[in-house]
Scaffold this motif. Structure first.
Motif, PDB file in Angstrom:
ATOM      1  N   VAL A   1       0.949  -1.257  -0.168  1.00  0.00           N
ATOM      2  CA  VAL A   1       0.001   0.179  -0.026  1.00  0.00           C
ATOM      3  C   VAL A   1       0.910   1.080   0.075  1.00  0.00           C
ATOM      4  N   THR A   2       0.636   2.067  -0.903  1.00  0.00           N
ATOM      5  CA  THR A   2       1.372   3.511  -0.859  1.00  0.00           C
ATOM      6  C   THR A   2       0.370   4.556  -1.095  1.00  0.00           C
ATOM      7  N   ALA A   3       0.666   5.840  -0.310  1.00  0.00           N
ATOM      8  CA  ALA A   3      -0.198   6.909  -0.393  1.00  0.00           C
ATOM      9  C   ALA A   3       0.536   8.034  -0.220  1.00  0.00           C
ATOM     10  N   SER A   4       0.126   9.209  -0.802  1.00  0.00           N
ATOM     11  CA  SER A   4       0.633  10.491  -0.904  1.00  0.00           C
ATOM     12  C   SER A   4      -0.206  11.586  -0.973  1.00  0.00           C
ATOM     13  N   VAL A   5       0.090  12.779  -0.333  1.00  0.00           N
ATOM     14  CA  VAL A   5      -0.671  13.966  -0.477  1.00  0.00           C
ATOM     15  C   VAL A   5       0.313  15.018  -0.809  1.00  0.00           C
ATOM     16  N   GLY A   6      -0.234  16.070  -1.415  1.00  0.00           N
ATOM     17  CA  GLY A   6       0.665  17.035  -2.251  1.00  0.00           C
ATOM     18  C   GLY A   6      -0.151  18.273  -2.355  1.00  0.00           C
ATOM     19  N   TYR A   7       0.480  19.365  -2.838  1.00  0.00           N
ATOM     20  CA  TYR A   7      -0.165  20.459  -3.064  1.00  0.00           C
ATOM     21  C   TYR A   7       0.172  21.333  -4.413  1.00  0.00           C
ATOM     22  N   ASP A   8      -0.447  22.171  -4.795  1.00  0.00           N
ATOM     23  CA  ASP A   8      -0.002  22.773  -6.247  1.00  0.00           C
ATOM     24  C   ASP A   8      -0.326  24.125  -5.848  1.00  0.00           C
ATOM     25  N   TYR A   9       0.686  25.199  -5.799  1.00  0.00           N
ATOM     26  CA  TYR A   9       0.287  26.406  -5.682  1.00  0.00           C
ATOM     27  C   TYR A   9       0.730  27.224  -6.798  1.00  0.00           C
ATOM     28  N   VAL A  10      -0.084  28.256  -7.465  1.00  0.00           N
ATOM     29  CA  VAL A  10       0.379  29.110  -8.535  1.00  0.00           C
ATOM     30  C   VAL A  10       0.372  30.456  -8.136  1.00  0.00           C
ATOM     31  N   PHE A  11       1.647  31.232  -8.248  1.00  0.00           N
ATOM     32  CA  PHE A  11       1.726  32.557  -7.862  1.00  0.00           C
ATOM     33  C   PHE A  11       2.040  33.219  -9.158  1.00  0.00           C
ATOM     34  N   ARG A  12       1.711  34.447  -9.042  1.00  0.00           N
ATOM     35  CA  ARG A  12       1.769  35.455 -10.305  1.00  0.00           C
ATOM     36  C   ARG A  12       3.000  34.987 -11.272  1.00  0.00           C
ATOM     37  N   GLN A  13       4.254  34.822 -10.671  1.00  0.00           N
ATOM     38  CA  GLN A  13       5.380  34.638 -11.429  1.00  0.00           C
ATOM     39  C   GLN A  13       5.939  33.235 -11.449  1.00  0.00           C
ATOM     40  N   SER A  14       5.277  32.346 -10.308  1.00  0.00           N
ATOM     41  CA  SER A  14       5.958  31.061 -10.227  1.00  0.00           C
ATOM     42  C   SER A  14       4.907  30.207 -10.015  1.00  0.00           C
ATOM     43  N   ARG A  15       5.236  28.735  -9.733  1.00  0.00           N
ATOM     44  CA  ARG A  15       4.531  27.754  -9.369  1.00  0.00           C
ATOM     45  C   ARG A  15       5.344  26.544  -8.660  1.00  0.00           C
ATOM     46  N   VAL A  16       4.592  26.295  -7.389  1.00  0.00           N
ATOM     47  CA  VAL A  16       5.352  25.140  -6.484  1.00  0.00           C
ATOM     48  C   VAL A  16       4.245  24.182  -6.655  1.00  0.00           C
ATOM     49  N   ARG A  17       5.045  22.966  -6.596  1.00  0.00           N
ATOM     50  CA  ARG A  17       4.251  21.788  -6.153  1.00  0.00           C
ATOM     51  C   ARG A  17       5.264  20.874  -5.405  1.00  0.00           C
ATOM     52  N   GLY A  18       4.480  20.075  -4.272  1.00  0.00           N
ATOM     53  CA  GLY A  18       5.242  19.320  -3.614  1.00  0.00           C
ATOM     54  C   GLY A  18       4.348  18.096  -3.090  1.00  0.00           C
ATOM     55  N   LYS A  19       4.918  17.211  -2.549  1.00  0.00           N
ATOM     56  CA  LYS A  19       4.380  15.941  -1.915  1.00  0.00           C
ATOM     57  C   LYS A  19       5.105  15.192  -1.015  1.00  0.00           C
ATOM     58  N   ILE A  20       4.130  14.457   0.009  1.00  0.00           N
ATOM     59  CA  ILE A  20       4.768  13.859   0.919  1.00  0.00           C
ATOM     60  C   ILE A  20       4.208  12.241   0.714  1.00  0.00           C
ATOM     61  N   GLY A  21       5.133  11.232   0.874  1.00  0.00           N
ATOM     62  CA  GLY A  21       4.736   9.886   0.622  1.00  0.00           C
ATOM     63  C   GLY A  21       4.560   9.301   1.766  1.00  0.00           C
ATOM     64  N   SER A  22       3.978   8.220   1.858  1.00  0.00           N
ATOM     65  CA  SER A  22       3.758   7.466   2.910  1.00  0.00           C
ATOM     66  C   SER A  22       5.032   6.460   3.343  1.00  0.00           C
ATOM     67  N   LYS A  23       6.020   6.297   2.297  1.00  0.00           N
ATOM     68  CA  LYS A  23       7.228   5.639   2.574  1.00  0.00           C
ATOM     69  C   LYS A  23       8.230   6.518   2.738  1.00  0.00           C
ATOM     70  N   GLY A  24       8.052   7.789   3.096  1.00  0.00           N
ATOM     71  CA  GLY A  24       9.115   8.737   3.698  1.00  0.00           C
ATOM     72  C   GLY A  24       9.799   9.464   2.800  1.00  0.00           C
ATOM     73  N   CYS A  25       9.067   9.552   1.366  1.00  0.00           N
ATOM     74  CA  CYS A  25       9.786  10.285   0.399  1.00  0.00           C
ATOM     75  C   CYS A  25       8.897  11.554   0.119  1.00  0.00           C
ATOM     76  N   THR A  26       9.557  12.684   0.112  1.00  0.00           N
ATOM     77  CA  THR A  26       9.313  14.000  -0.106  1.00  0.00           C
ATOM     78  C   THR A  26       9.995  14.600  -1.108  1.00  0.00           C
ATOM     79  N   ALA A  27       9.218  15.346  -1.758  1.00  0.00           N
ATOM     80  CA  ALA A  27       9.536  16.074  -3.022  1.00  0.00           C
ATOM     81  C   ALA A  27       9.047  17.308  -3.365  1.00  0.00           C
ATOM     82  N   ALA A  28       9.725  18.529  -3.858  1.00  0.00           N
ATOM     83  CA  ALA A  28       9.259  19.802  -4.508  1.00  0.00           C
ATOM     84  C   ALA A  28       9.819  20.021  -5.616  1.00  0.00           C
ATOM     85  N   TYR A  29       8.865  20.792  -6.135  1.00  0.00           N
ATOM     86  CA  TYR A  29       9.371  21.238  -7.511  1.00  0.00           C
ATOM     87  C   TYR A  29       8.777  22.751  -7.985  1.00  0.00           C
TER      88      TYR A  29
END
Length: 310
Positions: A234-262
């Protein structure tokens, strides 16, 4: 007292006016759906695309530089140290050479306004590691279908049907002749202006669920869950997607200890700065990357204008 006239249904206390508004609102809510004019659903293989956009950005490691050039309104080119691509009005071609020597190629061509041909190939130096696949997609008025042929005697067919303006159901069947395996799958998708919920199950024991909530025009929250009945994984993850006026940030946290940001930051017209980070706390693995993008593809400008893109 004899001269007092009791209030009528439209005067005095306003009860009649309130009742009239309630009746009008009830009539609006119970308005019948035109089932002969339902929207065309997205293809079966793309039912999780909103969650994928938020939870699976194109992470990379090291340095990266991309250059895009639009030659005219019908033709664009792009290149980087490891790949090049070309975009036409009705055709999209991309080729990428990875650091391990593998070559990835992808072509998409619109045969008609409803019929699209897709081809994907991956060539590798190792034996039995190369593969190729051809897809034929058709979009009807309220349905979409796809036929796939691939190496290893792979045959697959899928179908999605709109049931209501916001709800669609679909299924797929496949046969892998090389491994003598067959299977069947089902999918459901419910979407509104504020959320998208999808579910997918297959006879191979796979279950995939995803949910995307649009908090505002700039913020979206996403989650997904995958369950393999055969391996009990079983794997699960939660994340977000935020769009600013001049940028965009995406990130997530996984159930197996993996985090990422872009992060994508638009420094100027046609100039973009990119940061990528992925940390696997369980494996003690860290991947960091930064890059620059110069120019802008024609198909991306069309996307912002609401036109069809690849």
């Amino acid at each position: 007292m004899a001269g007092v006239v009791p209030p009528g249904p439209g005067t005095g206390t306003g009860t009649g006016t309130t009742a009239g508004r309630e009746a009008a609102g009830s009539k609006t809510r119970t308005e019948k759906v035109d089932y002969t004019n339902l929207p065309c659903p997205i293809p079966y293989e793309e039912i999780h695309r909103e969650a994928i956009m938020s939870l699976r950005p194109e992470l990379f490691e090291g340095m990266r530089f991309d250059f895009f050039k639009g030659l005219d309104h019908k033709f664009s080119l792009s290149c980087s140290p490891f790949y090049s691509s070309a975009y036409f009005t009705d055709c999209f071609c991309i080729g990428r050479v990875l650091t391990d020597g593998r070559l990835n190629a992808r072509v998409k061509y619109d045969l008609t306004s409803n019929l699209t041909l897709k081809a994907n190939a991956q060539l590798a130096n190792e034996p039995h590691m190369s593969n190729a696949m051809v897809n034929l997609d058709y979009k009807g008025s309220d349905y979409s279908s796809q036929i796939t042929l691939g190496n290893g005697a792979l045959c697959q067919a899928s179908y999605m049907q709109s049931v209501t303006p916001h709800f669609s159901l679909g299924g797929e069947v496949f046969w892998a002749g090389q491994h003598r395996k067959s299977g069947i799958g089902y999918a459901a998708r419910f979407n509104t202006e504020k959320m998208v919920a999808t579910g997918q199950v297959a006879s191979t024991g796979m279950l995939a669920l995803s949910y995307v909530q649009k908090v505002s025009d700039k913020v979206s929250l996403a989650s997904d869950l995958m369950y393999n009945h055969m391996s009990r994984d079983v794997t699960a993850s939660v994340g977000y997607d935020y769009v600013f006026r001049q940028s965009r940030v995406r990130g997530k946290i996984g159930s197996k200890g993996c985090t990422a940001a872009y992060l994508e930051e638009r420094l100027n017209t046609g100039l973009k700065f990119i940061l990528s980070a992925e940390i696997d706390h369980k494996k003690k693995d860290y991947k960091l990357g930064c890059g620059m993008t110069l120019g802008e593809l024609l198909h991306r400008r069309r996307k912002r204008k609401g036109l069809a893109v690849v």
